[in-house]
Scaffold this motif. Structure first.
Motif, PDB file in Angstrom:
ATOM      1  N   PRO A   1      12.103  61.470 -47.222  1.00 45.67           N
ATOM      2  CA  PRO A   1      11.724  60.059 -47.146  1.00 45.67           C
ATOM      3  C   PRO A   1      10.271  59.832 -46.720  1.00 45.67           C
ATOM      4  O   PRO A   1       9.726  58.757 -46.957  1.00 45.67           O
ATOM      5  N   TYR A   2       9.638  60.833 -46.106  1.00 41.24           N
ATOM      6  CA  TYR A   2       8.290  60.669 -45.578  1.00 41.24           C
ATOM      7  C   TYR A   2       7.234  61.320 -46.481  1.00 41.24           C
ATOM      8  O   TYR A   2       6.042  61.303 -46.161  1.00 41.24           O
ATOM      9  N   SER A   3       7.659  61.867 -47.615  1.00 47.46           N
ATOM     10  CA  SER A   3       6.750  62.594 -48.497  1.00 47.46           C
ATOM     11  C   SER A   3       5.811  61.650 -49.234  1.00 47.46           C
ATOM     12  O   SER A   3       6.175  60.535 -49.605  1.00 47.46           O
ATOM     13  N   MET A   4       4.614  62.134 -49.513  1.00 43.72           N
ATOM     14  CA  MET A   4       3.666  61.359 -50.303  1.00 43.72           C
ATOM     15  C   MET A   4       4.136  61.192 -51.747  1.00 43.72           C
ATOM     16  O   MET A   4       3.666  60.295 -52.450  1.00 43.72           O
ATOM     17  N   LYS A   5       5.054  62.029 -52.186  1.00 48.64           N
ATOM     18  CA  LYS A   5       5.528  61.938 -53.565  1.00 48.64           C
ATOM     19  C   LYS A   5       6.202  60.593 -53.839  1.00 48.64           C
ATOM     20  O   LYS A   5       6.298  60.172 -54.986  1.00 48.64           O
ATOM     21  N   ARG A   6       6.674  59.932 -52.791  1.00 49.81           N
ATOM     22  CA  ARG A   6       7.347  58.654 -53.012  1.00 49.81           C
ATOM     23  C   ARG A   6       6.390  57.586 -53.530  1.00 49.81           C
ATOM     24  O   ARG A   6       6.830  56.613 -54.157  1.00 49.81           O
ATOM     25  N   PHE A   7       5.110  57.758 -53.310  1.00 49.98           N
ATOM     26  CA  PHE A   7       4.140  56.750 -53.763  1.00 49.98           C
ATOM     27  C   PHE A   7       3.825  56.886 -55.254  1.00 49.98           C
ATOM     28  O   PHE A   7       3.324  55.953 -55.872  1.00 49.98           O
ATOM     29  N   SER A   8       4.101  58.049 -55.815  1.00 49.73           N
ATOM     30  CA  SER A   8       3.799  58.259 -57.234  1.00 49.73           C
ATOM     31  C   SER A   8       4.914  57.767 -58.132  1.00 49.73           C
ATOM     32  O   SER A   8       4.686  57.555 -59.301  1.00 49.73           O
TER      33      SER A   8
END
Length: 473
Positions: free
Chosen positions: A466-473
């Motif tokens: 849930p805290y990964s930067m991948k969620r923004f992509s």
């Protein structure tokens, strides 16, 4: 669906400049809250003397609570750790936070960070052999109506089943004499409340500094007044950290830069979608017969007892200072508009002009904005502070003779989904980010350990998806 406090703040903060009309400009101009150079509130930590090391297993950028906790976790695992801080240890938000250590009503993604954080803080003084100022003294939050009571009861039921970390949930409903004892002298007729028995608090001006001293005892090198200008790579991998005082060879870097994270990463071509929000705090003198521990009342009264008996008092009113990023990020935050528990005000002032003047790109041999703002914080909103203190005196007349000891402003950087960023940067293997939390003191034991796990290539002890930067992509 009810929109949470942070959702409300973030949504309005990002889009206010877009949605606001000309009629709003005059009051917006009058709001207090501007980013300025400031003095640190934190207990001074004498940094490591001498030249920078030629190399280090890990270099951490930023010596706030997230950076310090990460450093401790890495050093305890046997790695050499060097920290570079542009100003003072805990000089910015980490020395100015409200610093409740709580898990009350947190979301499923956030709860494990807080539940674990509370457990670690309870043993922190014994672990490091110093008094961080941490105290477990409980927190009472009055419940204003039946709908809210149902929400709290459901939250308690859900999180009591398997809270994790071999630690039970110690939150329950209180009423009657027990509630009256927690709120002695209250003028309002509070009849029911949520009571978090194992909640605590840390005085921010003390806690992080003591942890930094412990970090240095176990081998962490902390260089203050040493701004990092950039990161270099070789063959697609992290190779060097470039500071104003020279370079350090390393294969792993942790960026724990708080409100400066977006600017730093922007120079590397990586977008970190966070907005900065301002808040104000104050500390007032103790008085005999005052309520103990942490108190949160829905009529806008929020205070926390400090280790020395004084009280930290927070208006819980936030200011979005309209800047260039308000235009850039606004559309991405639109879905968060809605009702909220606490108000947000907008500020149109010097920050807007300064945001267009601040360089967003530079070379590693050039002076950076981080060297211009060694310790930067928002100016306090005295109107907000006066208002909440007067409310506190009216609700608890025992505070009528209490006096303001000090006031300060603070700033936090937050994401649109309310979650922190604890992640490797996909574009730069070996570069990790630990930032964007509105609950830094509570979450730091868990976020520091998760970051250390990621640096060492281990599966994090809490699911970090849930805290990964991948969620923004």
């Amino acid at each position: 669906m009810k929109i949470s406090r942070r959702n409300f703040l973030l949504g309005l903060g990002a889009t206010g400049v877009v949605a606001g009309g000309a009629s709003a400009l005059v009051p917006m101009m009058q709001r207090e809250g501007t980013l300025v150079n400031a003095k640190s509130r934190a207990l001074h930590v004498e940094g490591t003397e001498g030249k920078l090391p030629k190399e280090s297993d890990v270099v951490i950028i930023g010596a706030g609570i997230q950076g310090i906790m990460t450093a401790i976790n890495l050093a305890e695992r046997g790695l050499s750790v060097t920290m570079c801080e542009k100003g003072e240890v805990a000089g910015e938000m980490s020395g100015r936070a409200y610093s409740q250590i709580i898990s009350y009503k947190t979301s499923p993604e956030i709860f494990p960070l807080h539940h674990y954080g509370k457990k670690v803080w309870r043993g922190m003084n014994e672990k490091i052999g110093m008094d961080t100022s941490y105290r477990t003294h409980g927190r009472v939050e009055a419940i204003p109506h039946e709908q809210e009571l149902a929400v709290v009861e459901e939250w308690i039921k859900l999180n009591s089943e398997n809270p994790g970390f071999d630690t039970p949930l110690k939150t329950r409903i209180i009423k009657g004499e027990e509630l009256a004892a927690r709120l002695p002298g209250a003028q309002s007729q509070w009849t029911i409340a949520g009571f978090e028995e194992d909640a605590g608090s840390v005085d921010p001006e003390t806690g992080v500094s003591m942890l930094a001293r412990y970090a240095m005892q176990i081998g962490v090198k902390i260089y203050t007044h040493c701004a990092v200008r950039g990161i270099e790579t070789a063959a697609g991998k992290i190779s060097d950290v470039v500071t104003e005082k020279g370079s350090i060879k390393t294969s792993s870097v942790v960026l724990a830069g708080g409100i400066w994270t977006r600017l730093f990463m922007g120079n590397m071509g990586v977008d970190i979608p966070t907005l900065n929000i301002y808040l104000s705090q104050q500390r007032v003198t103790a008085v005999p017969g005052a309520p103990k521990g942490n108190v949160h009342l829905p009529n806008g009264i929020h205070f926390r007892e400090q280790a020395d008996g004084t009280y930290a008092v927070a208006p819980r009113i936030f200011t979005s200072s309209i800047v260039k990023d308000s235009f850039i990020l606004g559309p991405g935050f639109l879905h968060l508009l809605g009702g909220g528990e606490l108000p947000l005000e907008f500020k149109m002032g010097p920050d807007l002009w300064n945001s267009f003047k601040t360089p967003t790109s530079w070379k590693n041999d050039e002076v950076t904005p981080f060297e211009e703002y060694r310790v930067a914080m928002a100016t306090p909103n005295n109107e907000h502070l006066d208002r909440v203190f007067n409310k506190m005196k009216a609700e608890f007349p025992v505070f009528k003779d209490s006096k303001v000891v000090e006031r300060w402003g603070a700033a936090i950087n937050l994401t649109s989904d309310e979650l922190p960023i604890i992640s490797e940067v996909p574009q730069y293997p070996g570069l990790f980010i630990n930032t964007a939390t509105g609950w830094g003191m509570t979450e730091s034991p868990a976020s520091g350990q998760i970051t250390a796990d990621l640096v060492m290539g281990k599966t994090p002890f809490i699911d970090a998806t849930p805290y990964s930067m991948k969620r923004f992509s």
